[in-house]
Enzyme design. Sequence first.
Site, PDB file in Angstrom:
ATOM      1  N   CYS A   1      49.603   7.729  61.277  1.00 18.04           N
ATOM      2  CA  CYS A   1      49.182   8.727  62.265  1.00 18.04           C
ATOM      3  C   CYS A   1      50.253   9.803  62.342  1.00 18.04           C
ATOM      4  O   CYS A   1      51.378   9.546  62.770  1.00 18.04           O
ATOM      5  CB  CYS A   1      48.977   8.085  63.636  1.00 18.04           C
ATOM      6  SG  CYS A   1      48.491   9.271  64.907  1.00 18.04           S
TER       7      CYS A   1
ATOM      8  N   CYS B   1      42.285  13.610  66.748  1.00 17.17           N
ATOM      9  CA  CYS B   1      42.521  15.051  66.610  1.00 17.17           C
ATOM     10  C   CYS B   1      41.206  15.756  66.300  1.00 17.17           C
ATOM     11  O   CYS B   1      40.322  15.186  65.658  1.00 17.17           O
ATOM     12  CB  CYS B   1      43.513  15.347  65.483  1.00 17.17           C
ATOM     13  SG  CYS B   1      45.182  14.733  65.741  1.00 17.17           S
TER      14      CYS B   1
ATOM     15  N   ASP C   1      50.685  19.150  90.813  1.00 18.67           N
ATOM     16  CA  ASP C   1      50.488  18.663  89.442  1.00 18.67           C
ATOM     17  C   ASP C   1      49.461  17.528  89.459  1.00 18.67           C
ATOM     18  O   ASP C   1      49.795  16.364  89.244  1.00 18.67           O
ATOM     19  CB  ASP C   1      51.825  18.182  88.864  1.00 18.67           C
ATOM     20  CG  ASP C   1      51.699  17.690  87.428  1.00 18.67           C
ATOM     21  OD1 ASP C   1      50.704  18.038  86.765  1.00 18.67           O
ATOM     22  OD2 ASP C   1      52.596  16.959  86.974  1.00 18.67           O
TER      23      ASP C   1
ATOM     24  N   CYS D   1      46.587  15.173  57.809  1.00 22.35           N
ATOM     25  CA  CYS D   1      46.248  13.755  57.934  1.00 22.35           C
ATOM     26  C   CYS D   1      44.943  13.489  57.191  1.00 22.35           C
ATOM     27  O   CYS D   1      43.933  14.153  57.448  1.00 22.35           O
ATOM     28  CB  CYS D   1      46.100  13.378  59.407  1.00 22.35           C
ATOM     29  SG  CYS D   1      45.555  11.668  59.664  1.00 22.35           S
TER      30      CYS D   1
ATOM     31  N   CYS E   1      45.893  19.894  83.999  1.00 20.85           N
ATOM     32  CA  CYS E   1      45.440  19.311  82.735  1.00 20.85           C
ATOM     33  C   CYS E   1      43.933  19.479  82.566  1.00 20.85           C
ATOM     34  O   CYS E   1      43.337  18.856  81.683  1.00 20.85           O
ATOM     35  CB  CYS E   1      45.839  17.839  82.635  1.00 20.85           C
ATOM     36  SG  CYS E   1      45.213  16.800  83.966  1.00 20.85           S
TER      37      CYS E   1
ATOM     38  N   ASN F   1      59.181  13.873  88.106  1.00 18.66           N
ATOM     39  CA  ASN F   1      59.395  14.746  86.949  1.00 18.66           C
ATOM     40  C   ASN F   1      59.766  16.168  87.347  1.00 18.66           C
ATOM     41  O   ASN F   1      60.607  16.804  86.698  1.00 18.66           O
ATOM     42  CB  ASN F   1      58.128  14.753  86.089  1.00 18.66           C
ATOM     43  CG  ASN F   1      58.304  15.463  84.762  1.00 18.66           C
ATOM     44  OD1 ASN F   1      59.210  15.157  83.992  1.00 18.66           O
ATOM     45  ND2 ASN F   1      57.430  16.414  84.484  1.00 18.66           N
TER      46      ASN F   1
END
Length: 439
Positions: free
Chosen positions: A155, A76, A363, A67, A391, A298
């Site tokens: 992107c 990023c 989670d 990119c 996360c 999920n």
Amino acid sequence: MTAPVLIESLDQEGRGVAHAEGKVIFIEGALPGEVVTYNAYRRKPSFELAQVGQILKPAFSRVTPECHHFGICGGCSMQHMDVRTQVAAKQRVLEDNLKHIGKVAPELVLPAVYGSPWGYRYRARLSVRYVAKKGGVLVGFHEKRSSFIADMQACRIMPPRISALIMPLRKLVESLSIRERLPQIEVSLGEDVDVLVLRILEPLTAQDETLLKAFADQHHVQLFLQTGGPQTAYPFYPEDAPELSYTLPEFDVTIPFHPTEFTQVNPMVNRILVRRALNLLDPRRGERIADLFCGLGNFTLPVARRGAQVVGYEGSAALVSRARQNSQRNGLAGSTRFMEANLFEIDESWMREQGDFDKMLIDPPREGAVAVVTALEEKQLKPWRIVYVSCNPATLARDASVLVHRNGYALKAAGVINMFPHTAHVESIALFEKARRQA
């Protein structure tokens, strides 16, 4: 220009770490083994933050970013290193956090989960700003270390069809009467429809509505309008678009969702994550399993599909309602229950009231689940198996310390899930077990 320095390692943000003149230097864009110069943008007595200057000796893991916005756009931070090096760095971050914060180490390091490094991002929150000096409207992510929006034309981490919309979106917003009162566009992609949620701070004119409808027809998207918080988003045009949903084909599960509700940004890696979580959890018919921070279901629905009885807990009443609808939609209402609970404030008495669980899946968001793992102290030998999807490796490590050092669990396995390629974000999964009571 600074004297050359040797990059010794990467920090948790993916920056190269070097030492010079008694300071630690954190250098964006530098890789371990490289010899570089650097340009400091923040100086403190014990450390400096810097941008890489000249690369005098490049690392074998260095690649050319695909990119051309990389280095300016803040979306990023790792496109200059090959994907396997990115994942190895994330694995080190996970293990270092477990070691230094949790004082634990996994018995087994799980193989990393990979997906496509490009076009993976099915959710994105794009900032919008009318900038007269730039000659129009900018749509995209913020620049690094800045409140300015990057001047993006495309992107690479979003699907090509959405990347191709950035310039048309810039022109669309510029044509609206409320171009200075439209600060955000949220991208939410399903399997049958692409949704753009426009955050508007003033009502549309009739001409604005005509322009938006023409854009939706031309680019085959559904537009939502959001006048306040996420709950205010509503379908604008077309109103009869297909349902926004994603599927977990391995478990014959379809999960509808609202465009502002949380779903994983990377649907292909999410499928692999769910498979790995269930392989580690190994749900059996007749078992009673808890799914904490269950969201839309999920994990809950695939676990129920394996024959277990599952209780899903979630702090949002709206998500609890959605999860119940999803269980009915998938024919799993008889093996699932969903309950509203503030899982950041539960205690041992609350946990006792829920009854015994054979296994548990956790989670949580970035804050982790310290109240949950602390509440398990009085649970004797149940649940004997816990799968923890994280996360944030720091809060996982903190919670792992409680589970291992206070609650008698062993950290059997842990590994990274490369949910966000080219970023320093570390998604991971861990398996905890304790000895089961013998009959």
